[in-house]
Design an enzyme around this catalytic site. Sequence first.
Site, short mmCIF file in Angstrom:
data_model
loop_
_atom_site.label_atom_id
_atom_site.label_comp_id
_atom_site.label_asym_id
_atom_site.label_seq_id
_atom_site.Cartn_x
_atom_site.Cartn_y
_atom_site.Cartn_z
N GLU A 31 0.83 -1.22 0.00
CA GLU A 31 0.00 0.00 0.00
C GLU A 31 0.85 1.25 0.00
OE1 GLU A 31 -3.13 0.11 -1.17
OE2 GLU A 31 -3.63 -1.32 0.41
N THR A 33 2.80 2.06 -2.23
CA THR A 33 4.10 1.72 -2.80
C THR A 33 4.12 2.01 -4.30
OG1 THR A 33 3.26 -0.52 -2.95
CG2 THR A 33 4.84 -0.09 -1.19
N SER A 65 -25.91 7.85 -15.94
CA SER A 65 -25.56 6.86 -14.92
C SER A 65 -26.79 6.52 -14.09
CB SER A 65 -24.46 7.39 -14.00
OG SER A 65 -24.36 6.54 -12.88
N GLY A 122 -18.02 5.15 -2.51
CA GLY A 122 -17.03 5.76 -1.62
C GLY A 122 -16.26 4.76 -0.77
N GLY A 124 -13.61 3.07 -1.55
CA GLY A 124 -12.18 2.96 -1.84
C GLY A 124 -11.86 1.68 -2.59
N ASP A 172 -4.48 0.93 -9.37
CA ASP A 172 -5.91 0.67 -9.53
C ASP A 172 -6.25 0.34 -10.97
OD1 ASP A 172 -5.86 1.44 -6.93
OD2 ASP A 172 -6.84 3.37 -7.23
N TYR A 222 -3.59 12.45 0.39
CA TYR A 222 -2.90 11.55 -0.53
C TYR A 222 -1.76 12.31 -1.23
CZ TYR A 222 -2.24 8.14 -4.29
OH TYR A 222 -1.71 7.23 -5.16
#
Length: 397
Positions: A31, A33, A65, A122, A124, A172, A222
């Site tokens: 994580e 990384t 959507s 939300g 993650g 991701d 972040y």
Amino acid sequence: MQTLQATFKKIFQTEATLAVFSPGRVNLIGEHTDYNGGHVFPCALSFGTYALVSKRNDQKYRFYSMNFPSKGIVSGTLDTLINTKEDDWANYPKGVIDVFQKRYEIFANGFDVLFYGNIPNGAGLSSSASLELAMAVVLRELFTLKITMVDMVKMSQEAENVFIGVKCGIMDQFAIGMGKKNHAILLNCNTLSYRYSPLQLANYKIVISNTNKRRGLADSKYNERRQETTQALTALQKVIEITSLGDLAPNEFEAIADVLGSERIRRRAKHAVYENARTLAAVEALEHNQLTTFGQLMIESHKSLRDDYEVTGEELDVLVSCALKQPGVIGSRMTGAGFGGCSVSIVASDQIVNFQQNVAAEYAKIIGYEPTFYVADIADGTKKISLNSTEKIVEEV
Ligand code: GLA
């Protein structure tokens, strides 16, 4: 799929001719990384984003959507793609189109796209990267583009970095585009070399627990961590020839860490270096069926993210410590960017019901509201699917 097709027809007054599915992702270890040039070990999930599409005769795009019906149809023309606040979620697919058109040229035809996602909101679990890859594969299919998945992964990351303005790493998009059923991916984020590792968990399952915390400052925190590790790298490069923190083994780091004047910067760099080593050790353990060692490394990863990288927060810490008290749990840690979102735990199959009940009760007592649980089903990466699928997709609209 019938519900999606019917909604498509109702919204756009025409039939969908193509369907694409793009998964969410969960990271097992490694994580924070990816942007530090280290390794990650994520996998794709069976929940994700569905896109139904039909080509148009003009150069207009129209998006809808089912998750944000109040936003209505978002539309525009392919030659004027800009990020606007009011377009909200639709900026992700717009960003991907923009990157594609910079590489190719403005597409001759526009398209209507209906999106539906069943990734918990939300949490993650990368609903944005899932949406980006869905759009990328739609473009490849519609315009029969000769493009590799790794290229689409990079272009989706570029859309997020440049068009959206979030400086995420490659994990991701890579996990989502390149996922493989029942496998995790060991990815070297410096070189993008990777290999699939079968998830042989015997009588254990991967359980994702959602803190249900509303995420607020995640993006700015972040970016702050990115800036701190960049600062560490610049200082270390004065005494050693490296291109990223991922180049350093823990003992090499300790030998030169004193050049990092600030204790805080030293802890940030320490996490990046040790987490990378932990990831390699964890994959090795998993591949030798040493599940207990894998779990122990997950626990150490969480501690390092809590104490050295400081990206966990009370909700994730409580969730993980409640999880670790339960019988049949061999490892548990936060997953993703942190500051809320989800944890990931390895739980004995016959203890899952207990686990959910006990963790929910104890977490609610301390935090004030309940977490949500999902038993992970590890799936393939983004791909074209049949318009006649009978699989149950739509859970709530
Ligand atoms: C987010 C980012 C990823 C990665 C993780 C932390 O999910 O999008 O690139 O940095 O956080 O490991």
